[in-house]
Design a protein around this motif. Structure first.
Motif, PDB file in Angstrom:
ATOM      1  N   ALA A  20      12.400   1.094   5.648  1.00 20.37           N
ATOM      2  CA  ALA A  20      12.411   2.502   5.275  1.00 20.37           C
ATOM      3  C   ALA A  20      13.869   2.954   5.178  1.00 20.37           C
ATOM      4  N   GLU A  21      14.090   4.046   4.465  1.00 15.82           N
ATOM      5  CA  GLU A  21      15.426   4.598   4.318  1.00 15.82           C
ATOM      6  C   GLU A  21      15.408   6.045   4.776  1.00 15.82           C
ATOM      7  N   ARG A  22      16.418   6.403   5.551  1.00 13.64           N
ATOM      8  CA  ARG A  22      16.540   7.783   6.025  1.00 13.64           C
ATOM      9  C   ARG A  22      17.278   8.608   4.976  1.00 13.64           C
ATOM     10  N   LEU A  23      16.673   9.683   4.555  1.00 14.57           N
ATOM     11  CA  LEU A  23      17.264  10.571   3.569  1.00 14.57           C
ATOM     12  C   LEU A  23      17.937  11.733   4.288  1.00 14.57           C
ATOM     13  N   GLU A  24      19.170  11.988   3.961  1.00 17.75           N
ATOM     14  CA  GLU A  24      19.923  13.035   4.663  1.00 17.75           C
ATOM     15  C   GLU A  24      19.237  14.389   4.514  1.00 17.75           C
ATOM     16  N   HIS A  25      18.795  14.917   5.643  1.00 15.16           N
ATOM     17  CA  HIS A  25      18.126  16.221   5.721  1.00 15.16           C
ATOM     18  C   HIS A  25      16.804  16.260   4.952  1.00 15.16           C
ATOM     19  N   ARG A  26      16.295  15.083   4.540  1.00 15.73           N
ATOM     20  CA  ARG A  26      15.063  15.085   3.745  1.00 15.73           C
ATOM     21  C   ARG A  26      14.050  14.048   4.214  1.00 15.73           C
ATOM     22  N   GLY A  27      14.141  13.622   5.460  1.00 18.27           N
ATOM     23  CA  GLY A  27      13.144  12.710   6.003  1.00 18.27           C
ATOM     24  C   GLY A  27      13.375  11.258   5.647  1.00 18.27           C
ATOM     25  N   PHE A  28      12.269  10.559   5.301  1.00 19.33           N
ATOM     26  CA  PHE A  28      12.323   9.129   5.052  1.00 19.33           C
ATOM     27  C   PHE A  28      11.602   8.786   3.752  1.00 19.33           C
ATOM     28  N   ARG A  29      11.883   7.595   3.259  1.00 15.52           N
ATOM     29  CA  ARG A  29      11.128   7.026   2.153  1.00 15.52           C
ATOM     30  C   ARG A  29      11.035   5.518   2.371  1.00 15.52           C
ATOM     31  N   VAL A  30      10.059   4.892   1.722  1.00 16.61           N
ATOM     32  CA  VAL A  30       9.960   3.434   1.767  1.00 16.61           C
ATOM     33  C   VAL A  30      11.196   2.863   1.072  1.00 16.61           C
ATOM     34  N   ALA A  31      11.777   1.829   1.649  1.00 14.00           N
ATOM     35  CA  ALA A  31      12.980   1.231   1.077  1.00 14.00           C
ATOM     36  C   ALA A  31      12.735   0.816  -0.369  1.00 14.00           C
ATOM     37  N   GLU A  32      13.713   1.077  -1.199  1.00 17.79           N
ATOM     38  CA  GLU A  32      13.621   0.695  -2.605  1.00 17.79           C
ATOM     39  C   GLU A  32      13.545  -0.831  -2.740  1.00 17.79           C
ATOM     40  N   ALA A  33      12.846  -1.274  -3.762  1.00 22.32           N
ATOM     41  CA  ALA A  33      12.807  -2.702  -4.097  1.00 22.32           C
ATOM     42  C   ALA A  33      13.723  -2.900  -5.296  1.00 22.32           C
ATOM     43  N   ARG A  34      14.888  -3.463  -5.067  1.00 20.83           N
ATOM     44  CA  ARG A  34      15.904  -3.568  -6.113  1.00 20.83           C
ATOM     45  C   ARG A  34      15.960  -5.000  -6.656  1.00 20.83           C
ATOM     46  N   PRO A  35      16.165  -5.145  -7.972  1.00 21.28           N
ATOM     47  CA  PRO A  35      16.241  -6.483  -8.568  1.00 21.28           C
ATOM     48  C   PRO A  35      17.281  -7.381  -7.917  1.00 21.28           C
ATOM     49  N   LYS A  65       0.832  -1.206   0.000  1.00 19.59           N
ATOM     50  CA  LYS A  65       0.000   0.000   0.000  1.00 19.59           C
ATOM     51  C   LYS A  65       0.863   1.251   0.000  1.00 19.59           C
ATOM     52  N   LEU A  66       2.040   1.151   0.604  1.00 20.85           N
ATOM     53  CA  LEU A  66       3.047   2.197   0.531  1.00 20.85           C
ATOM     54  C   LEU A  66       4.166   1.620  -0.333  1.00 20.85           C
ATOM     55  N   PRO A  67       4.205   1.943  -1.616  1.00 17.47           N
ATOM     56  CA  PRO A  67       5.112   1.262  -2.547  1.00 17.47           C
ATOM     57  C   PRO A  67       6.580   1.625  -2.346  1.00 17.47           C
ATOM     58  N   PRO A  68       7.477   0.783  -2.823  1.00 19.27           N
ATOM     59  CA  PRO A  68       8.915   1.045  -2.705  1.00 19.27           C
ATOM     60  C   PRO A  68       9.299   2.397  -3.287  1.00 19.27           C
ATOM     61  N   GLY A  69      10.141   3.128  -2.554  1.00 20.44           N
ATOM     62  CA  GLY A  69      10.618   4.416  -3.020  1.00 20.44           C
ATOM     63  C   GLY A  69       9.722   5.595  -2.690  1.00 20.44           C
ATOM     64  N   LEU A  70       8.542   5.339  -2.139  1.00 20.57           N
ATOM     65  CA  LEU A  70       7.615   6.427  -1.821  1.00 20.57           C
ATOM     66  C   LEU A  70       8.187   7.320  -0.729  1.00 20.57           C
ATOM     67  N   LYS A  71       8.164   8.632  -0.953  1.00 17.68           N
ATOM     68  CA  LYS A  71       8.612   9.588   0.066  1.00 17.68           C
ATOM     69  C   LYS A  71       7.585   9.607   1.202  1.00 17.68           C
ATOM     70  N   LEU A  72       8.063   9.407   2.408  1.00 14.79           N
ATOM     71  CA  LEU A  72       7.191   9.371   3.579  1.00 14.79           C
ATOM     72  C   LEU A  72       7.170  10.755   4.217  1.00 14.79           C
ATOM     73  N   LYS A  73       6.212  11.552   3.817  1.00 19.50           N
ATOM     74  CA  LYS A  73       6.111  12.931   4.284  1.00 19.50           C
ATOM     75  C   LYS A  73       5.441  12.964   5.648  1.00 19.50           C
ATOM     76  N   LEU A  74       6.129  13.548   6.589  1.00 22.37           N
ATOM     77  CA  LEU A  74       5.689  13.508   7.978  1.00 22.37           C
ATOM     78  C   LEU A  74       4.297  14.103   8.154  1.00 22.37           C
ATOM     79  N   ARG A  75       4.054  15.225   7.534  1.00 18.52           N
ATOM     80  CA  ARG A  75       2.757  15.896   7.713  1.00 18.52           C
ATOM     81  C   ARG A  75       1.624  15.039   7.154  1.00 18.52           C
ATOM     82  N   ASP A  76       1.828  14.469   5.984  1.00 19.60           N
ATOM     83  CA  ASP A  76       0.790  13.633   5.382  1.00 19.60           C
ATOM     84  C   ASP A  76       0.536  12.382   6.219  1.00 19.60           C
ATOM     85  N   LEU A  77       1.619  11.754   6.683  1.00 19.44           N
ATOM     86  CA  LEU A  77       1.476  10.534   7.480  1.00 19.44           C
ATOM     87  C   LEU A  77       0.801  10.817   8.813  1.00 19.44           C
TER      88      LEU A  77
END
Length: 235
Positions: A65-80, A29-41
């Motif tokens: 999830a992956e922590r983005l430097e100075h840019r919050g979080f995103r759902v972890a990428e799904a890599r081949p 439901k939260l797909p890989p790579g999606l930016k997890l915006k704090l306000r929306d969540l």
């Protein structure tokens, strides 16, 4: 979604939010790579900034999830490359568990497996026959079938490991469903696996289970390549 009771402590709230976020990531439901915006969540899950950050930090520690430097979080990428290793791990782990289940399984195990397959076959895989629309009831029955298949395995730690791999694979599998439906007949695949297991043919059952997961991987890989190509064109 219903907001969580505001009287709960931040710790309890963070635990609840973490659980719900985790379920939504694993379900796709939260797909890989999606930016997890704090306000929306915060609005979607009914939690403040502090418990939300704690939940996201825990997801990052789990690799979901992956922590983005100075840019919050995103759902972890799904890599081949990760997908290939995950499928291989599932084949090895569940193959070992299935062999033990076939060796140890009694009449109760046989009956439970037959019932699980019957329940799965009675439920539509998609809520829309024209296009894929996930049916939550089918997903529950699908999980029940695969758990029943391994249930006689007398190695709890191995089964727990298989369960963790299954959860991780879930978010990849969600990418395959739209592409594979309706051409792939998973009912036949399940029936063949169950038939081999009930016949106590461990080699055939394990081969069929491996092919089942590898076939899913092929659909997922094709969909991931399509998405990456679309992103490259749009970028």
């Amino acid at each position: 979604m219903q907001p969580i009771d505001a009287t709960e402590s931040d710790l309890t709230l963070a635990t609840s939010v973490h659980r719900r976020l985790r379920e939504d990531i694993l379900a796709g439901k939260l797909p890989p790579g999606l930016k997890l915006k704090l306000r929306d969540l915060a609005g979607q899950y009914g939690a403040g900034a502090s418990p939300m950050r704690e939940a996201l930090s825990k997801l990052a520690a789990e690799g979901l999830a992956e922590r983005l430097e100075h840019r919050g979080f995103r759902v972890a990428e799904a890599r081949p490359c990760q997908l290939a290793g995950l499928i291989r791990s599932r084949v090895l782990a569940e193959g070992a568990a299935l062999r033990d289940a076939i060796h140890r399984g009694d009449q109760n195990w046989e009956e439970a497996l037959v019932l699980a397959e019957h329940r799965l076959n009675r439920v539509a895989r998609s809520l829309n026959p024209q296009r894929f629309l996930a049916n939550p009831e089918w997903e529950v029955c699908h999980l029940g079938f695969h758990q029943a298949l391994l249930a006689a395995c007398d190695a709890p730690a191995l089964l727990s490991f298989c369960e963790r791999l299954r959860e991780e694979a879930g978010r990849y599998r969600a990418l395959a469903n739209t592409r594979a439906y309706p051409d792939r007949d998973v009912a036949i695949e399940h029936a063949e696996i169950a038939r081999a297991a009930l016949s106590r043919d461990a080699d055939k059952a394990c081969t069929l289970l491996a092919q089942h997961y590898e076939r899913t991987g092929q659909f997922v890989g094709a969909e991931m390549n399509r998405l990456h190509h679309a992103e490259a064109l749009s970028g």
